[in-house]
Design an enzyme around this catalytic site. Structure first.
Site, PDB file in Angstrom:
ATOM      1  N   ARG A   1     -10.246  -9.032   4.969  1.00  0.00           N
ATOM      2  CA  ARG A   1     -10.430  -8.524   3.617  1.00  0.00           C
ATOM      3  C   ARG A   1      -9.341  -9.152   2.739  1.00  0.00           C
ATOM      4  O   ARG A   1      -8.363  -9.694   3.244  1.00  0.00           O
ATOM      5  CB  ARG A   1     -10.302  -7.011   3.600  1.00  0.00           C
ATOM      6  CG  ARG A   1     -11.391  -6.309   4.389  1.00  0.00           C
ATOM      7  CD  ARG A   1     -11.082  -4.832   4.560  1.00  0.00           C
ATOM      8  NE  ARG A   1     -10.734  -4.237   3.282  1.00  0.00           N
ATOM      9  CZ  ARG A   1      -9.923  -3.183   3.141  1.00  0.00           C
ATOM     10  NH1 ARG A   1      -9.381  -2.617   4.188  1.00  0.00           N
ATOM     11  NH2 ARG A   1      -9.667  -2.707   1.947  1.00  0.00           N
TER      12      ARG A   1
ATOM     13  N   SER B   1      -7.355  -7.606   0.431  1.00  0.00           N
ATOM     14  CA  SER B   1      -6.257  -6.775  -0.074  1.00  0.00           C
ATOM     15  C   SER B   1      -4.927  -7.328   0.440  1.00  0.00           C
ATOM     16  O   SER B   1      -4.883  -8.073   1.420  1.00  0.00           O
ATOM     17  CB  SER B   1      -6.428  -5.328   0.375  1.00  0.00           C
ATOM     18  OG  SER B   1      -6.086  -5.200   1.747  1.00  0.00           O
TER      19      SER B   1
ATOM     20  N   LYS C   1      -6.511   1.182  12.849  1.00  0.00           N
ATOM     21  CA  LYS C   1      -6.865   2.521  12.402  1.00  0.00           C
ATOM     22  C   LYS C   1      -8.212   2.581  11.683  1.00  0.00           C
ATOM     23  O   LYS C   1      -8.896   3.601  11.736  1.00  0.00           O
ATOM     24  CB  LYS C   1      -5.762   2.993  11.454  1.00  0.00           C
ATOM     25  CG  LYS C   1      -5.969   4.348  10.878  1.00  0.00           C
ATOM     26  CD  LYS C   1      -4.713   4.851  10.261  1.00  0.00           C
ATOM     27  CE  LYS C   1      -4.467   4.232   8.907  1.00  0.00           C
ATOM     28  NZ  LYS C   1      -3.365   4.944   8.229  1.00  0.00           N
ATOM     29  N   ASP C   2      -8.565   1.518  11.012  1.00  0.00           N
ATOM     30  CA  ASP C   2      -9.793   1.521  10.216  1.00  0.00           C
ATOM     31  C   ASP C   2     -11.025   1.128  11.020  1.00  0.00           C
ATOM     32  O   ASP C   2     -12.126   1.051  10.479  1.00  0.00           O
ATOM     33  CB  ASP C   2      -9.652   0.566   9.023  1.00  0.00           C
ATOM     34  CG  ASP C   2      -8.574   1.038   8.061  1.00  0.00           C
ATOM     35  OD1 ASP C   2      -8.328   2.256   8.008  1.00  0.00           O
ATOM     36  OD2 ASP C   2      -7.967   0.194   7.374  1.00  0.00           O
TER      37      ASP C   2
ATOM     38  N   THR D   1      -3.063  11.495  -1.721  1.00  0.00           N
ATOM     39  CA  THR D   1      -3.508  10.919  -0.456  1.00  0.00           C
ATOM     40  C   THR D   1      -5.021  10.880  -0.471  1.00  0.00           C
ATOM     41  O   THR D   1      -5.652  11.567  -1.260  1.00  0.00           O
ATOM     42  CB  THR D   1      -3.020  11.718   0.766  1.00  0.00           C
ATOM     43  OG1 THR D   1      -3.560  11.136   1.941  1.00  0.00           O
ATOM     44  CG2 THR D   1      -3.441  13.174   0.709  1.00  0.00           C
TER      45      THR D   1
ATOM     46  N   SER E   1      -6.597  10.768   2.736  1.00  0.00           N
ATOM     47  CA  SER E   1      -6.955  10.972   4.130  1.00  0.00           C
ATOM     48  C   SER E   1      -7.199  12.451   4.399  1.00  0.00           C
ATOM     49  O   SER E   1      -6.372  13.301   4.075  1.00  0.00           O
ATOM     50  CB  SER E   1      -5.826  10.413   5.010  1.00  0.00           C
ATOM     51  OG  SER E   1      -5.530  11.268   6.078  1.00  0.00           O
TER      52      SER E   1
ATOM     53  N   ARG F   1      -7.223  13.886   7.219  1.00  0.00           N
ATOM     54  CA  ARG F   1      -6.232  14.333   8.213  1.00  0.00           C
ATOM     55  C   ARG F   1      -4.941  14.766   7.526  1.00  0.00           C
ATOM     56  O   ARG F   1      -4.374  15.816   7.835  1.00  0.00           O
ATOM     57  CB  ARG F   1      -5.926  13.196   9.206  1.00  0.00           C
ATOM     58  CG  ARG F   1      -4.767  13.485  10.166  1.00  0.00           C
ATOM     59  CD  ARG F   1      -4.463  12.285  11.057  1.00  0.00           C
ATOM     60  NE  ARG F   1      -4.032  11.128  10.291  1.00  0.00           N
ATOM     61  CZ  ARG F   1      -2.780  10.900   9.919  1.00  0.00           C
ATOM     62  NH1 ARG F   1      -1.815  11.744  10.222  1.00  0.00           N
ATOM     63  NH2 ARG F   1      -2.483   9.826   9.213  1.00  0.00           N
ATOM     64  N   ARG F   2      -4.492  13.985   6.553  1.00  0.00           N
ATOM     65  CA  ARG F   2      -3.229  14.326   5.887  1.00  0.00           C
ATOM     66  C   ARG F   2      -3.381  15.573   5.016  1.00  0.00           C
ATOM     67  O   ARG F   2      -2.492  16.418   5.000  1.00  0.00           O
ATOM     68  CB  ARG F   2      -2.722  13.137   5.066  1.00  0.00           C
ATOM     69  CG  ARG F   2      -2.302  11.981   5.965  1.00  0.00           C
ATOM     70  CD  ARG F   2      -1.779  10.774   5.193  1.00  0.00           C
ATOM     71  NE  ARG F   2      -1.437   9.706   6.118  1.00  0.00           N
ATOM     72  CZ  ARG F   2      -1.853   8.443   5.994  1.00  0.00           C
ATOM     73  NH1 ARG F   2      -2.628   8.084   4.979  1.00  0.00           N
ATOM     74  NH2 ARG F   2      -1.497   7.536   6.881  1.00  0.00           N
TER      75      ARG F   2
ATOM     76  N   ARG G   1      -7.096   6.764  -4.310  1.00  0.00           N
ATOM     77  CA  ARG G   1      -7.633   5.664  -3.505  1.00  0.00           C
ATOM     78  C   ARG G   1      -7.180   4.324  -4.048  1.00  0.00           C
ATOM     79  O   ARG G   1      -6.484   4.227  -5.042  1.00  0.00           O
ATOM     80  CB  ARG G   1      -9.163   5.729  -3.484  1.00  0.00           C
ATOM     81  CG  ARG G   1      -9.689   6.691  -2.423  1.00  0.00           C
ATOM     82  CD  ARG G   1     -11.079   6.273  -1.988  1.00  0.00           C
ATOM     83  NE  ARG G   1     -11.069   4.957  -1.394  1.00  0.00           N
ATOM     84  CZ  ARG G   1     -12.099   4.120  -1.407  1.00  0.00           C
ATOM     85  NH1 ARG G   1     -13.211   4.435  -2.005  1.00  0.00           N
ATOM     86  NH2 ARG G   1     -11.995   2.933  -0.835  1.00  0.00           N
ATOM     87  N   GLY G   2      -7.633   3.283  -3.354  1.00  0.00           N
ATOM     88  CA  GLY G   2      -7.283   1.933  -3.768  1.00  0.00           C
ATOM     89  C   GLY G   2      -6.157   1.408  -2.900  1.00  0.00           C
ATOM     90  O   GLY G   2      -5.658   2.117  -2.016  1.00  0.00           O
ATOM     91  N   ASN G   3      -5.764   0.171  -3.132  1.00  0.00           N
ATOM     92  CA  ASN G   3      -4.691  -0.389  -2.315  1.00  0.00           C
ATOM     93  C   ASN G   3      -3.354   0.233  -2.726  1.00  0.00           C
ATOM     94  O   ASN G   3      -3.267   0.982  -3.691  1.00  0.00           O
ATOM     95  CB  ASN G   3      -4.688  -1.919  -2.391  1.00  0.00           C
ATOM     96  CG  ASN G   3      -4.421  -2.406  -3.799  1.00  0.00           C
ATOM     97  OD1 ASN G   3      -3.573  -1.868  -4.504  1.00  0.00           O
ATOM     98  ND2 ASN G   3      -5.157  -3.420  -4.213  1.00  0.00           N
TER      99      ASN G   3
ATOM    100  N   GLN H   1      -0.655  -0.857  -4.077  1.00  0.00           N
ATOM    101  CA  GLN H   1      -0.156  -1.179  -5.414  1.00  0.00           C
ATOM    102  C   GLN H   1      -0.843  -0.294  -6.459  1.00  0.00           C
ATOM    103  O   GLN H   1      -0.181   0.251  -7.349  1.00  0.00           O
ATOM    104  CB  GLN H   1      -0.416  -2.672  -5.721  1.00  0.00           C
ATOM    105  CG  GLN H   1       0.359  -3.653  -4.822  1.00  0.00           C
ATOM    106  CD  GLN H   1      -0.173  -3.734  -3.378  1.00  0.00           C
ATOM    107  OE1 GLN H   1      -1.337  -3.473  -3.092  1.00  0.00           O
ATOM    108  NE2 GLN H   1       0.700  -4.077  -2.443  1.00  0.00           N
ATOM    109  N   THR H   2      -2.173  -0.140  -6.304  1.00  0.00           N
ATOM    110  CA  THR H   2      -2.943   0.717  -7.215  1.00  0.00           C
ATOM    111  C   THR H   2      -2.484   2.166  -7.110  1.00  0.00           C
ATOM    112  O   THR H   2      -2.306   2.855  -8.115  1.00  0.00           O
ATOM    113  CB  THR H   2      -4.443   0.660  -6.847  1.00  0.00           C
ATOM    114  OG1 THR H   2      -4.834  -0.702  -6.803  1.00  0.00           O
ATOM    115  CG2 THR H   2      -5.288   1.422  -7.842  1.00  0.00           C
ATOM    116  N   ARG H   3      -2.283   2.628  -5.892  1.00  0.00           N
ATOM    117  CA  ARG H   3      -1.879   4.022  -5.690  1.00  0.00           C
ATOM    118  C   ARG H   3      -0.516   4.276  -6.327  1.00  0.00           C
ATOM    119  O   ARG H   3      -0.298   5.325  -6.941  1.00  0.00           O
ATOM    120  CB  ARG H   3      -1.808   4.350  -4.198  1.00  0.00           C
ATOM    121  CG  ARG H   3      -3.153   4.313  -3.521  1.00  0.00           C
ATOM    122  CD  ARG H   3      -3.032   4.689  -2.065  1.00  0.00           C
ATOM    123  NE  ARG H   3      -4.226   4.269  -1.335  1.00  0.00           N
ATOM    124  CZ  ARG H   3      -4.621   4.817  -0.211  1.00  0.00           C
ATOM    125  NH1 ARG H   3      -3.938   5.792   0.344  1.00  0.00           N
ATOM    126  NH2 ARG H   3      -5.705   4.378   0.395  1.00  0.00           N
TER     127      ARG H   3
ATOM    128  N   CYS I   1     -12.846   7.529  10.225  1.00  0.00           N
ATOM    129  CA  CYS I   1     -11.575   7.837   9.565  1.00  0.00           C
ATOM    130  C   CYS I   1     -11.708   9.027   8.615  1.00  0.00           C
ATOM    131  O   CYS I   1     -10.738   9.499   8.051  1.00  0.00           O
ATOM    132  CB  CYS I   1     -11.030   6.620   8.848  1.00  0.00           C
ATOM    133  SG  CYS I   1     -12.102   6.038   7.540  1.00  0.00           S
TER     134      CYS I   1
END
Ligand SMILES: NCc1[nH]cc(CCC(=O)O)c1CC(=O)O
Length: 311
Positions: free
Chosen positions: A9, A11, A79-80, A124, A126, A128-129, A146-148, A150-152, A241
């Site tokens: 990908r 990112s 993880k993904d 977050t 997730s 799970r979190r 969401r997002g990468n 840097q975006t977060r 996930c």
């Protein structure tokens, strides 16, 4: 040896992973090039992953390129990756695992997440979190970000939340060590299966000679046993996930310990068990853990979660 084409990908984190694999190959004298492939998960940014359905959102397009031979291997965050790959594909290697903890990242250094008198909003995406926070720290509010990375971070800076709850591995790889203000305990925030490792996927038709050279250059044996156990657990729970299951294996030269469980979306019920055996029993230990978790109430939690997410 031909030039290995590495599909990834686009990112920043994905590219870090791809270059990491390229470096490992290069250290063994194998040349490679990186081919960037857009996936559904990259394109759809306004819908939560839990709602898109986790199955293969980041992997499908990469698998098309593997199948056609346009790339030789695809590199992913372990993880993904789905616990069972579609026919014709396999994970051939796991790179050495990074520290597995979750962390809190913020520009504000005075955040005390344990102090229930202080309002706190954590970003977050997730489940799970979020569920784990509800279980241990119900005073903390969460907001989906969401997002990468840097975006977060820019969403956090614009005031959407006070801090982000993330994997150490990603934050570290993206160079954000200075913003890491808390490292969370593995007992409370037991990580997602595979967190911190990079998986190399290939078509089962990949040339045997090339395949074994790639494994030789990139596979980390201890990480492999740990992830085999964790992924075997995940396979039984059928957790993508989007389901708050967690597991962490640790090992010595000969033995393997696997701790893991499941937490209800509201955080009320959290089940965790531990199983131990030898490295060679990794696959069996995952199944054994799943049996223990399901038989002690995990089956009911899993059913509830699936019903809620399918709504
Ligand atoms: N689900 C997104 C994702 N996939 C891998 C990482 C981080 C790196 C890793 O754990 O390998 C992240 C971000 C995060 O969870 O904070």
């Amino acid at each position: 040896m031909q030039n290995i084409k590495i599909g990834t990908r686009g990112s920043k984190l994905a590219l870090w992973q791809a270059y990491h694999v390229a470096d490992l190959l290069k250290a063994k004298g194998i040349s490679s090039e990186i081919v960037i492939i857009d996936t559904k998960g990259d394109k759809i940014l306004d819908v939560s992953i839990a709602k898109i359905g986790s199955k293969g959102v980041f992997t499908e397009e990469l698998e098309d390129q593997l199948a056609s031979g346009a790339v030789d291997i695809a590199v992913h965050s372990a993880k993904d990756m789905q616990s069972s790959l579609p026919d014709g594909f396999e994970i051939i290697a796991f790179t050495e695992r990074e520290e597995v903890n979750d962390i809190i990242l913020s520009h504000k250094s005075d955040i005390d997440y344990k102090d229930s008198d202080k309002p706190l909003i954590l970003g977050t995406s997730s489940t799970r979190r979020v569920a784990t926070l509800r279980h241990y720290y119900p005073h903390i509010q969460t907001v989906e970000v969401r997002g990468n990375l840097q975006t977060r971070i820019s969403k956090m800076e614009s005031g959407l939340c006070d801090a982000l709850l993330l994997a150490y591995a990603g934050a570290h790889r993206m160079g954000y060590d200075e913003l890491i203000i808390h490292k969370l305990s593995l007992d409370e925030f037991t990580p997602a299966v595979g967190q911190g490792s990079v998986a190399i996927e290939a078509s089962t038709n990949l040339d045997e000679g090339i395949r074994s050279q790639i494994i030789e250059a990139t596979h980390h044996e201890a990480t492999g046993y740990r992830l085999t156990a964790e992924r075997s657990y995940l396979r039984v729970l059928e957790g993508g996930c989007s389901i708050p299951v967690f597991a962490l294996a640790t090992c010595t030269d000969t033995s393997l310990t696997l701790k893991g469980g499941i937490v209800s979306l509201d955080g009320v019920n959290r089940i965790i068990h531990k199983v131990e055996g030898t490295l060679q029993e990794a696959e069996m230990l995952g199944k054994l853990l799943a049996e223990k978790v399901l038989n002690s109430g995990g089956d009911k939690i899993l059913k509830e979660i699936k019903a809620t997410l399918n709504k």
